[in-house]
Design a protein around this motif. Structure first.
Motif, PDB file in Angstrom:
ATOM      1  N   ILE A  48       0.827  -1.202   0.000  1.00 40.45           N
ATOM      2  CA  ILE A  48       0.000   0.000   0.000  1.00 40.45           C
ATOM      3  C   ILE A  48       0.865   1.258   0.000  1.00 40.45           C
ATOM      4  N   SER A  49       0.386   2.297  -0.697  1.00 40.33           N
ATOM      5  CA  SER A  49       1.060   3.594  -0.672  1.00 40.33           C
ATOM      6  C   SER A  49       0.853   4.218   0.706  1.00 40.33           C
ATOM      7  N   TYR A  50       1.797   5.050   1.115  1.00 40.57           N
ATOM      8  CA  TYR A  50       1.739   5.644   2.449  1.00 40.57           C
ATOM      9  C   TYR A  50       2.466   6.977   2.428  1.00 40.57           C
ATOM     10  N   VAL A  51       2.288   7.710   3.495  1.00 44.61           N
ATOM     11  CA  VAL A  51       3.093   8.907   3.712  1.00 44.61           C
ATOM     12  C   VAL A  51       3.421   8.982   5.202  1.00 44.61           C
ATOM     13  N   TRP A  52       4.636   9.379   5.489  1.00 41.28           N
ATOM     14  CA  TRP A  52       5.084   9.596   6.867  1.00 41.28           C
ATOM     15  C   TRP A  52       4.922  11.077   7.165  1.00 41.28           C
ATOM     16  N   ASP A  53       4.424  11.413   8.351  1.00 40.11           N
ATOM     17  CA  ASP A  53       4.193  12.813   8.705  1.00 40.11           C
ATOM     18  C   ASP A  53       5.451  13.538   9.181  1.00 40.11           C
ATOM     19  N   GLY A  54       6.596  12.841   9.198  1.00 41.92           N
ATOM     20  CA  GLY A  54       7.849  13.446   9.635  1.00 41.92           C
ATOM     21  C   GLY A  54       8.049  13.370  11.141  1.00 41.92           C
ATOM     22  N   GLU A  55       7.064  12.842  11.829  1.00 41.03           N
ATOM     23  CA  GLU A  55       7.161  12.722  13.288  1.00 41.03           C
ATOM     24  C   GLU A  55       7.004  11.265  13.698  1.00 41.03           C
ATOM     25  N   MET A  56       5.774  10.862  14.047  1.00 41.53           N
ATOM     26  CA  MET A  56       5.614   9.490  14.526  1.00 41.53           C
ATOM     27  C   MET A  56       4.386   8.778  13.976  1.00 41.53           C
ATOM     28  N   ALA A  57       3.893   9.227  12.814  1.00 39.74           N
ATOM     29  CA  ALA A  57       2.711   8.587  12.242  1.00 39.74           C
ATOM     30  C   ALA A  57       2.863   8.388  10.736  1.00 39.74           C
ATOM     31  N   ILE A  58       2.249   7.333  10.274  1.00 37.91           N
ATOM     32  CA  ILE A  58       2.122   7.032   8.854  1.00 37.91           C
ATOM     33  C   ILE A  58       0.634   7.110   8.532  1.00 37.91           C
ATOM     34  N   TYR A  59       0.316   7.660   7.364  1.00 42.03           N
ATOM     35  CA  TYR A  59      -1.070   7.715   6.905  1.00 42.03           C
ATOM     36  C   TYR A  59      -1.220   6.908   5.626  1.00 42.03           C
ATOM     37  N   ILE A  60      -2.313   6.172   5.547  1.00 43.20           N
ATOM     38  CA  ILE A  60      -2.678   5.468   4.331  1.00 43.20           C
ATOM     39  C   ILE A  60      -4.158   5.747   4.069  1.00 43.20           C
ATOM     40  N   HIS A  61      -4.548   5.672   2.808  1.00 46.99           N
ATOM     41  CA  HIS A  61      -5.953   5.906   2.486  1.00 46.99           C
ATOM     42  C   HIS A  61      -6.542   4.654   1.855  1.00 46.99           C
ATOM     43  N   CYS A  62      -7.861   4.533   2.014  1.00 49.68           N
ATOM     44  CA  CYS A  62      -8.559   3.374   1.476  1.00 49.68           C
ATOM     45  C   CYS A  62     -10.045   3.703   1.372  1.00 49.68           C
ATOM     46  N   ALA A  63     -10.816   2.727   0.906  1.00 51.70           N
ATOM     47  CA  ALA A  63     -12.266   2.867   0.879  1.00 51.70           C
ATOM     48  C   ALA A  63     -12.787   2.804   2.314  1.00 51.70           C
ATOM     49  N   PRO A  64     -13.988   3.339   2.563  1.00 48.12           N
ATOM     50  CA  PRO A  64     -14.520   3.349   3.926  1.00 48.12           C
ATOM     51  C   PRO A  64     -14.998   1.994   4.441  1.00 48.12           C
ATOM     52  N   LYS A  65     -14.998   0.975   3.594  1.00 46.70           N
ATOM     53  CA  LYS A  65     -15.366  -0.377   4.021  1.00 46.70           C
ATOM     54  C   LYS A  65     -14.427  -1.356   3.341  1.00 46.70           C
ATOM     55  N   GLY A  66     -14.215  -2.501   3.987  1.00 43.42           N
ATOM     56  CA  GLY A  66     -13.400  -3.526   3.359  1.00 43.42           C
ATOM     57  C   GLY A  66     -12.697  -4.415   4.367  1.00 43.42           C
ATOM     58  N   HIS A  67     -12.006  -5.384   3.821  1.00 45.97           N
ATOM     59  CA  HIS A  67     -11.330  -6.405   4.634  1.00 45.97           C
ATOM     60  C   HIS A  67     -10.277  -5.791   5.565  1.00 45.97           C
ATOM     61  N   LYS A  68      -9.513  -4.848   5.050  1.00 50.41           N
ATOM     62  CA  LYS A  68      -8.457  -4.198   5.838  1.00 50.41           C
ATOM     63  C   LYS A  68      -9.045  -3.571   7.109  1.00 50.41           C
ATOM     64  N   LEU A  69     -10.147  -2.856   6.962  1.00 48.95           N
ATOM     65  CA  LEU A  69     -10.773  -2.193   8.111  1.00 48.95           C
ATOM     66  C   LEU A  69     -11.370  -3.201   9.084  1.00 48.95           C
ATOM     67  N   ARG A  70     -11.912  -4.308   8.567  1.00 46.51           N
ATOM     68  CA  ARG A  70     -12.428  -5.357   9.461  1.00 46.51           C
ATOM     69  C   ARG A  70     -11.287  -5.972  10.272  1.00 46.51           C
ATOM     70  N   CYS A  71     -10.150  -6.175   9.622  1.00 49.89           N
ATOM     71  CA  CYS A  71      -8.990  -6.716  10.346  1.00 49.89           C
ATOM     72  C   CYS A  71      -8.564  -5.775  11.469  1.00 49.89           C
ATOM     73  N   LEU A  72      -8.500  -4.471  11.160  1.00 53.59           N
ATOM     74  CA  LEU A  72      -8.062  -3.489  12.158  1.00 53.59           C
ATOM     75  C   LEU A  72      -9.058  -3.355  13.298  1.00 53.59           C
ATOM     76  N   GLN A  73     -10.319  -3.584  13.003  1.00 56.57           N
ATOM     77  CA  GLN A  73     -11.342  -3.531  14.048  1.00 56.57           C
ATOM     78  C   GLN A  73     -11.112  -4.646  15.064  1.00 56.57           C
ATOM     79  N   ASN A  74     -10.661  -5.805  14.592  1.00 59.29           N
ATOM     80  CA  ASN A  74     -10.410  -6.947  15.473  1.00 59.29           C
ATOM     81  C   ASN A  74      -9.101  -6.820  16.243  1.00 59.29           C
ATOM     82  N   CYS A  75      -8.082  -6.230  15.596  1.00 52.19           N
ATOM     83  CA  CYS A  75      -6.770  -6.074  16.239  1.00 52.19           C
ATOM     84  C   CYS A  75      -6.055  -4.897  15.591  1.00 52.19           C
ATOM     85  N   ASN A  76      -5.775  -3.861  16.366  1.00 53.81           N
ATOM     86  CA  ASN A  76      -5.164  -2.659  15.782  1.00 53.81           C
ATOM     87  C   ASN A  76      -3.635  -2.635  15.896  1.00 53.81           C
TER      88      ASN A  76
END
Length: 176
Positions: A48-76
């Protein structure tokens, strides 16, 4: 919370990447592999494409529903791996490489302001010459875009480098 750089768990201590080179890969990497725990307890990893904020976070974008989000809901708790330059050496049966692995906590449902700022950072990285058009597109599609923030807990870097990879990495570090 502070992003911690630690190479304690790397078995091959002779292949450690120093923090400046690891940070360069984090900043400039083209993509990373997000690894999560699947619904059934198995693993699930996606490039997946990403961007680092230069501090301590990475941001990624995706659709508002999907397998990735279900996985994160179960374990972040996730892992994110970025591979820098590589070079296969066929006659030596090896590969020269550089990589960074991050251990992170994933967050979704971010405030609108943070989500828009993340999209702006993504445009800065991937489409800097088309940012005005990109921001208009981001605003239009904002309702169908989710942003995931990965808070970096710790990261490590490793390489099996040759002179070409090291020289290239050092010149990138000096320039940027």
């Amino acid at each position: 919370m502070i992003m911690k750089y630690t190479n304690d768990q790397i078995r091959r201590q002779d292949r450690l990447l120093d923090i400046s080179l690891a940070t360069n890969i984090l900043k400039n990497g083209e993509y990373g592999v997000l690894s999560m725990q699947n619904d059934n307890g198995g693993g699930y990893g996606i490039p997946i494409s990403y961007v680092w904020d230069g501090e301590m976070a990475i941001y990624i974008h995706c659709a508002p529903k999907g397998h990735k989000l279900r996985c994160l809901q179960n374990c972040n708790q996730v892992s994110f791996c970025i591979v820098g330059r590589t070079e296969v050496i066929p006659n030596k049966f090896t590969t020269k490489y550089e990589s960074v692995i991050l251990h992170c906590t994933a967050h979704v449902g971010l405030p609108a302001e943070e989500r828009m700022k993340a999209l702006e950072l993504i445009l800065d990285k991937y489409s800097p010459d088309d940012k005005i058009v990109g921001m208009k597109y981001a605003e239009k599609s904002f309702h169908r875009t989710e942003i995931i923030r990965l808070d970096i807990l710790e990261f490590s870097g490793k390489c099996k480098a040759n002179d070409k990879i090291l020289q290239s990495a050092q010149s990138h570090t000096k320039i940027k």
